[in-house]
Each structure stands twice: as structure tokens, then as C-alpha cells.
Design a protein around this motif. Structure first.
Motif, PDB file in Angstrom:
ATOM      1  N   UNK A   1      79.009 -86.479 -40.119  1.00 21.82           N
ATOM      2  CA  UNK A   1      79.018 -87.772 -39.625  1.00 21.82           C
ATOM      3  C   UNK A   1      77.368 -88.001 -39.409  1.00 21.82           C
ATOM      4  N   UNK A   2      76.609 -87.017 -40.055  1.00 24.67           N
ATOM      5  CA  UNK A   2      75.132 -87.417 -39.835  1.00 24.67           C
ATOM      6  C   UNK A   2      74.676 -87.497 -41.433  1.00 24.67           C
ATOM      7  N   UNK A   3      73.667 -88.610 -41.374  1.00 18.54           N
ATOM      8  CA  UNK A   3      72.962 -88.739 -42.811  1.00 18.54           C
ATOM      9  C   UNK A   3      72.013 -87.709 -43.157  1.00 18.54           C
ATOM     10  N   UNK A   4      72.295 -87.470 -44.540  1.00 21.76           N
ATOM     11  CA  UNK A   4      71.382 -86.206 -44.959  1.00 21.76           C
ATOM     12  C   UNK A   4      70.909 -86.560 -46.502  1.00 21.76           C
ATOM     13  N   UNK A   5      69.735 -86.139 -46.612  1.00 18.45           N
ATOM     14  CA  UNK A   5      68.930 -86.370 -47.917  1.00 18.45           C
ATOM     15  C   UNK A   5      68.832 -85.242 -48.469  1.00 18.45           C
ATOM     16  N   UNK A   6      69.089 -85.290 -49.853  1.00 17.71           N
ATOM     17  CA  UNK A   6      69.002 -84.084 -50.739  1.00 17.71           C
ATOM     18  C   UNK A   6      68.224 -84.245 -52.176  1.00 17.71           C
ATOM     19  N   UNK A   7      67.559 -82.939 -52.100  1.00 12.84           N
ATOM     20  CA  UNK A   7      66.678 -83.133 -53.406  1.00 12.84           C
ATOM     21  C   UNK A   7      67.591 -83.142 -54.571  1.00 12.84           C
TER      22      UNK A   7
ATOM     23  N   UNK B   1      64.931 -95.529 -42.479  1.00 16.12           N
ATOM     24  CA  UNK B   1      65.738 -96.440 -41.835  1.00 16.12           C
ATOM     25  C   UNK B   1      66.747 -97.237 -42.884  1.00 16.12           C
ATOM     26  N   UNK B   2      66.204 -97.393 -44.169  1.00 18.45           N
ATOM     27  CA  UNK B   2      67.073 -97.978 -45.244  1.00 18.45           C
ATOM     28  C   UNK B   2      68.109 -97.017 -46.124  1.00 18.45           C
ATOM     29  N   UNK B   3      68.028 -95.861 -45.665  1.00 13.70           N
ATOM     30  CA  UNK B   3      69.125 -94.846 -46.459  1.00 13.70           C
ATOM     31  C   UNK B   3      70.426 -94.972 -45.755  1.00 13.70           C
ATOM     32  N   UNK B   4      71.272 -95.080 -46.930  1.00 13.58           N
ATOM     33  CA  UNK B   4      72.831 -95.054 -46.666  1.00 13.58           C
ATOM     34  C   UNK B   4      73.364 -93.997 -47.647  1.00 13.58           C
ATOM     35  N   UNK B   5      74.692 -93.643 -47.003  1.00 12.12           N
ATOM     36  CA  UNK B   5      75.455 -92.663 -47.756  1.00 12.12           C
ATOM     37  C   UNK B   5      75.652 -93.028 -49.168  1.00 12.12           C
TER      38      UNK B   5
ATOM     39  N   UNK C   1      59.350 -90.467 -40.913  1.00 14.74           N
ATOM     40  CA  UNK C   1      58.378 -91.427 -41.283  1.00 14.74           C
ATOM     41  C   UNK C   1      58.273 -92.449 -40.028  1.00 14.74           C
ATOM     42  N   UNK C   2      57.501 -93.632 -40.330  1.00 15.98           N
ATOM     43  CA  UNK C   2      57.331 -94.421 -39.149  1.00 15.98           C
ATOM     44  C   UNK C   2      58.797 -95.531 -38.686  1.00 15.98           C
ATOM     45  N   UNK C   3      59.866 -95.355 -39.728  1.00 12.81           N
ATOM     46  CA  UNK C   3      61.062 -95.888 -39.265  1.00 12.81           C
ATOM     47  C   UNK C   3      62.066 -95.076 -38.806  1.00 12.81           C
ATOM     48  N   UNK C   4      61.970 -93.786 -38.733  1.00 14.61           N
ATOM     49  CA  UNK C   4      62.931 -92.819 -38.166  1.00 14.61           C
ATOM     50  C   UNK C   4      62.848 -91.534 -38.710  1.00 14.61           C
ATOM     51  N   UNK C   5      64.001 -90.759 -38.547  1.00 18.96           N
ATOM     52  CA  UNK C   5      64.001 -89.396 -39.070  1.00 18.96           C
ATOM     53  C   UNK C   5      65.586 -89.144 -40.011  1.00 18.96           C
ATOM     54  N   UNK C   6      65.577 -88.195 -40.832  1.00 22.61           N
ATOM     55  CA  UNK C   6      66.633 -87.872 -41.497  1.00 22.61           C
ATOM     56  C   UNK C   6      66.803 -86.374 -41.882  1.00 22.61           C
ATOM     57  N   UNK C   7      67.808 -85.674 -41.899  1.00 22.09           N
ATOM     58  CA  UNK C   7      67.884 -84.242 -42.202  1.00 22.09           C
ATOM     59  C   UNK C   7      67.872 -84.217 -43.620  1.00 22.09           C
ATOM     60  N   UNK C   8      66.989 -83.049 -44.173  1.00 20.81           N
ATOM     61  CA  UNK C   8      66.902 -82.843 -45.516  1.00 20.81           C
ATOM     62  C   UNK C   8      67.233 -81.650 -45.901  1.00 20.81           C
TER      63      UNK C   8
ATOM     64  N   UNK D   1      66.140 -88.090 -55.196  1.00 20.32           N
ATOM     65  CA  UNK D   1      66.821 -87.735 -54.339  1.00 20.32           C
ATOM     66  C   UNK D   1      68.294 -88.392 -54.094  1.00 20.32           C
ATOM     67  N   UNK D   2      69.186 -87.777 -53.301  1.00 16.24           N
ATOM     68  CA  UNK D   2      70.387 -88.702 -53.103  1.00 16.24           C
ATOM     69  C   UNK D   2      70.735 -88.426 -51.610  1.00 16.24           C
ATOM     70  N   UNK D   3      71.473 -89.372 -51.208  1.00 12.89           N
ATOM     71  CA  UNK D   3      71.876 -89.607 -49.708  1.00 12.89           C
ATOM     72  C   UNK D   3      73.459 -89.240 -49.530  1.00 12.89           C
ATOM     73  N   UNK D   4      73.711 -88.493 -48.733  1.00 11.57           N
ATOM     74  CA  UNK D   4      75.472 -88.190 -48.328  1.00 11.57           C
ATOM     75  C   UNK D   4      75.343 -88.140 -46.942  1.00 11.57           C
ATOM     76  N   UNK D   5      76.568 -87.973 -46.352  1.00  8.24           N
ATOM     77  CA  UNK D   5      76.870 -87.927 -45.169  1.00  8.24           C
ATOM     78  C   UNK D   5      77.485 -86.342 -44.766  1.00  8.24           C
ATOM     79  N   UNK D   6      76.949 -85.679 -43.972  1.00  7.90           N
ATOM     80  CA  UNK D   6      77.498 -84.344 -43.576  1.00  7.90           C
ATOM     81  C   UNK D   6      77.804 -84.349 -41.989  1.00  7.90           C
TER      82      UNK D   6
END
Length: 95
Positions: free
Chosen positions: A79-85, A4-8, A44-51, A72-77
């Protein structure tokens, strides 16, 4: 860190959670040559994210695996939050 804390734009992100879904893999052509990409959903217990999983990382995990992503790093693809290794990150399965 919680999902839930992840931001682009965030860098050096460490997140752990459970893989609940995997779409792919599919073959793609990149500037580095042919490769494979898959999209996993991490929860996790706070939500989901695409990896985004590339090449050898795809075979490392399956649904219901607990994993940890380091650096890792976070971007937006689309309009959706995405986590990248990424090239400097690390994906490990946690028993």
C-alpha cells in the motif's frame, strides 16, 4: 520530476532529492541468489518516497546525501508508493 507526481506503474522516472533515512541492509534470498536490500527515504520539496536499494547501491549512499535516480520505476508495496532503481536505472550521488 517531483516526488508528489509519482504514481504506481510509472517507468523511466528521473527524480532527485536528499536521503533522510536508511533502514537495513538485510540479507535476502532471491531467484538470482543471495543478496542484500535496504529501504531509503528520499525527500524533495514536494514530499518523500521510499527507495529500494539492492546490493552495491546500498554502500553508494548515506543519510544526508543528495542523489539522482535516472530511469527508475514506481510500484506499490504493501500500500505504499515505492521507487526502484532497477536493473536499467542509475543511482548517482550529487555533490
Amino acid at each position: 520530476m517531483k516526488i508528489v507526481e509519482l504514481k504506481p506503474g510509472m517507468r523511466r522516472v528521473d527524480v532527485s532529492g536528499k536521503i533522510v533515512k536508511i533502514d537495513g541492509p538485510r540479507d535476502v534470498q532471491t531467484k538470482f541468489g543471495p543478496g542484500q536490500v535496504a529501504t531509503a527515504t528520499l525527500q524533495d520539496d514536494s514530499g518523500t518516497v521510499k527507495v529500494t536499494l539492492w546490493n552495491e547501491n546500498i554502500s553508494k549512499v548515506s543519510v544526508d546525501d543528495n542523489v539522482q535516480i535516472e530511469n527508475g520505476y514506481v510500484d506499490s508495496f504493501r500500500g505504499e508508493l515505492q521507487l526502484n532503481v532497477g536493473r536499467y536505472g542509475k543511482l548517482t550521488k550529487v555533490e
